[in-house]
Design a protein around this motif. Structure first.
Motif, PDB file in Angstrom:
ATOM      1  N   LEU A  40       0.839  -1.202   0.000  1.00  0.00           N
ATOM      2  CA  LEU A  40       0.000   0.000   0.000  1.00  0.00           C
ATOM      3  C   LEU A  40       0.871   1.249   0.000  1.00  0.00           C
ATOM      4  CD1 LEU A  40      -2.845  -0.944   2.513  1.00  0.00           C
ATOM      5  CD2 LEU A  40      -2.968  -0.837   0.009  1.00  0.00           C
ATOM      6  N   ARG A  41       1.973   1.219   0.728  1.00  0.00           N
ATOM      7  CA  ARG A  41       2.906   2.343   0.781  1.00  0.00           C
ATOM      8  C   ARG A  41       3.439   2.665  -0.614  1.00  0.00           C
ATOM      9  NH1 ARG A  41       8.157   3.476   0.994  1.00  0.00           N
ATOM     10  NH2 ARG A  41       8.905   5.034   2.462  1.00  0.00           N
ATOM     11  N   ASP A  42       3.891   1.634  -1.323  1.00  0.00           N
ATOM     12  CA  ASP A  42       4.415   1.848  -2.674  1.00  0.00           C
ATOM     13  C   ASP A  42       3.320   2.283  -3.645  1.00  0.00           C
ATOM     14  OD1 ASP A  42       6.916   1.198  -1.718  1.00  0.00           O
ATOM     15  OD2 ASP A  42       6.929  -0.826  -2.569  1.00  0.00           O
ATOM     16  N   ARG A  43       2.131   1.719  -3.503  1.00  0.00           N
ATOM     17  CA  ARG A  43       1.013   2.145  -4.355  1.00  0.00           C
ATOM     18  C   ARG A  43       0.682   3.613  -4.102  1.00  0.00           C
ATOM     19  NH1 ARG A  43      -1.243  -2.118  -7.025  1.00  0.00           N
ATOM     20  NH2 ARG A  43      -0.694  -4.142  -6.178  1.00  0.00           N
ATOM     21  N   SER A  44       0.756   4.030  -2.852  1.00  0.00           N
ATOM     22  CA  SER A  44       0.509   5.437  -2.528  1.00  0.00           C
ATOM     23  C   SER A  44       1.544   6.340  -3.191  1.00  0.00           C
ATOM     24  CB  SER A  44       0.532   5.650  -1.010  1.00  0.00           C
ATOM     25  OG  SER A  44      -0.629   5.143  -0.416  1.00  0.00           O
ATOM     26  N   ILE A  45       2.807   5.943  -3.152  1.00  0.00           N
ATOM     27  CA  ILE A  45       3.869   6.738  -3.775  1.00  0.00           C
ATOM     28  C   ILE A  45       3.634   6.862  -5.273  1.00  0.00           C
ATOM     29  CG2 ILE A  45       6.337   6.765  -4.351  1.00  0.00           C
ATOM     30  CD1 ILE A  45       6.809   5.517  -1.511  1.00  0.00           C
ATOM     31  N   VAL A  46       3.313   5.760  -5.918  1.00  0.00           N
ATOM     32  CA  VAL A  46       3.053   5.778  -7.367  1.00  0.00           C
ATOM     33  C   VAL A  46       1.853   6.673  -7.676  1.00  0.00           C
ATOM     34  CG1 VAL A  46       2.303   4.364  -9.326  1.00  0.00           C
ATOM     35  CG2 VAL A  46       4.089   3.523  -7.788  1.00  0.00           C
ATOM     36  N   THR A  49       2.567  10.439  -7.173  1.00  0.00           N
ATOM     37  CA  THR A  49       3.436  10.922  -8.250  1.00  0.00           C
ATOM     38  C   THR A  49       2.663  11.056  -9.564  1.00  0.00           C
ATOM     39  OG1 THR A  49       5.323   9.870  -7.173  1.00  0.00           O
ATOM     40  CG2 THR A  49       5.596  10.496  -9.471  1.00  0.00           C
ATOM     41  N   ALA A  50       1.824  10.074  -9.872  1.00  0.00           N
ATOM     42  CA  ALA A  50       1.047  10.121 -11.112  1.00  0.00           C
ATOM     43  C   ALA A  50       0.058  11.284 -11.108  1.00  0.00           C
ATOM     44  CB  ALA A  50       0.311   8.802 -11.328  1.00  0.00           C
ATOM     45  N   ALA A  86       9.433  16.621  -9.576  1.00  0.00           N
ATOM     46  CA  ALA A  86       9.337  17.971 -10.148  1.00  0.00           C
ATOM     47  C   ALA A  86      10.132  18.102 -11.439  1.00  0.00           C
ATOM     48  CB  ALA A  86       9.820  19.008  -9.130  1.00  0.00           C
ATOM     49  N   PHE A  87      11.256  17.445 -11.514  1.00  0.00           N
ATOM     50  CA  PHE A  87      12.110  17.543 -12.707  1.00  0.00           C
ATOM     51  C   PHE A  87      11.520  16.801 -13.902  1.00  0.00           C
ATOM     52  CE2 PHE A  87      14.934  18.778  -9.357  1.00  0.00           C
ATOM     53  CZ  PHE A  87      15.653  19.817  -9.931  1.00  0.00           C
ATOM     54  N   TYR A  88      10.622  15.879 -13.662  1.00  0.00           N
ATOM     55  CA  TYR A  88      10.001  15.110 -14.737  1.00  0.00           C
ATOM     56  C   TYR A  88       8.579  15.563 -15.018  1.00  0.00           C
ATOM     57  CZ  TYR A  88      14.025  12.135 -14.107  1.00  0.00           C
ATOM     58  OH  TYR A  88      15.308  11.676 -14.020  1.00  0.00           O
ATOM     59  N   ALA A  89       7.878  16.034 -13.992  1.00  0.00           N
ATOM     60  CA  ALA A  89       6.469  16.382 -14.126  1.00  0.00           C
ATOM     61  C   ALA A  89       6.224  17.876 -14.291  1.00  0.00           C
ATOM     62  CB  ALA A  89       5.694  15.886 -12.908  1.00  0.00           C
ATOM     63  N   GLY A  90       7.133  18.687 -13.780  1.00  0.00           N
ATOM     64  CA  GLY A  90       6.969  20.129 -13.903  1.00  0.00           C
ATOM     65  C   GLY A  90       7.071  20.840 -12.566  1.00  0.00           C
ATOM     66  N   TRP A  91       7.807  21.934 -12.579  1.00  0.00           N
ATOM     67  CA  TRP A  91       8.047  22.715 -11.368  1.00  0.00           C
ATOM     68  C   TRP A  91       6.773  23.315 -10.777  1.00  0.00           C
ATOM     69  CZ3 TRP A  91      12.608  21.722  -9.442  1.00  0.00           C
ATOM     70  CH2 TRP A  91      13.092  22.492  -8.381  1.00  0.00           C
TER      71      TRP A  91
END
Length: 114
Positions: A40-46, A49-50, A86-91
């Motif tokens: 669940l922790r890793d799913r939350s991180i994904v 981020t998404a 931020a570097f991949y998705a936008g500042w």
């Protein structure tokens, strides 16, 4: 273990019953419950981020930040995750995400998902 989700049925059950069913039973019931494949922790991180990458920093983003916190993601970790993304998705998206994350990780604030 993932909690039984009823948000879809609660919010859209009579208006869009199939969407509500898919949200509650498939997304949260089947996908999120596969803890033997991904915690669940890793799913939350994904998920956080998404959503940040899409610029979706609304109540659903807040829900997933709270879930991430409840699933063991620390303030230091969320700060690192959002900085990296931020570097991949936008500042600007990261700035918006940080504003909400800062509220969630403030001591005593937002302990339970909405």
């Amino acid at each position: 273990m993932a909690q039984k989700q009823t948000a879809g049925r609660d919010a859209l059950g009579t208006f869009a019953p199939k969407f509500a069913e898919l949200n509650d039973d498939v997304l949260f019931g089947e996908v999120w419950s596969r803890e033997d494949k991904l915690s669940l922790r890793d799913r939350s991180i994904v998920t956080v981020t998404a959503l940040m990458a899409q610029g979706l920093v609304d109540s659903s983003f807040q829900y997933h930040l709270i879930s991430a916190k409840n699933n063991g993601v620390t303030r230091q970790e969320i700060a690192e995750i959002l900085t990296h993304a931020a570097f991949y998705a936008g500042w600007p998206k990261a700035w918006a995400a940080f504003r909400m994350a800062k509220e969630v990780w403030t001591e005593g604030n937002a302990e339970k998902p909405l």
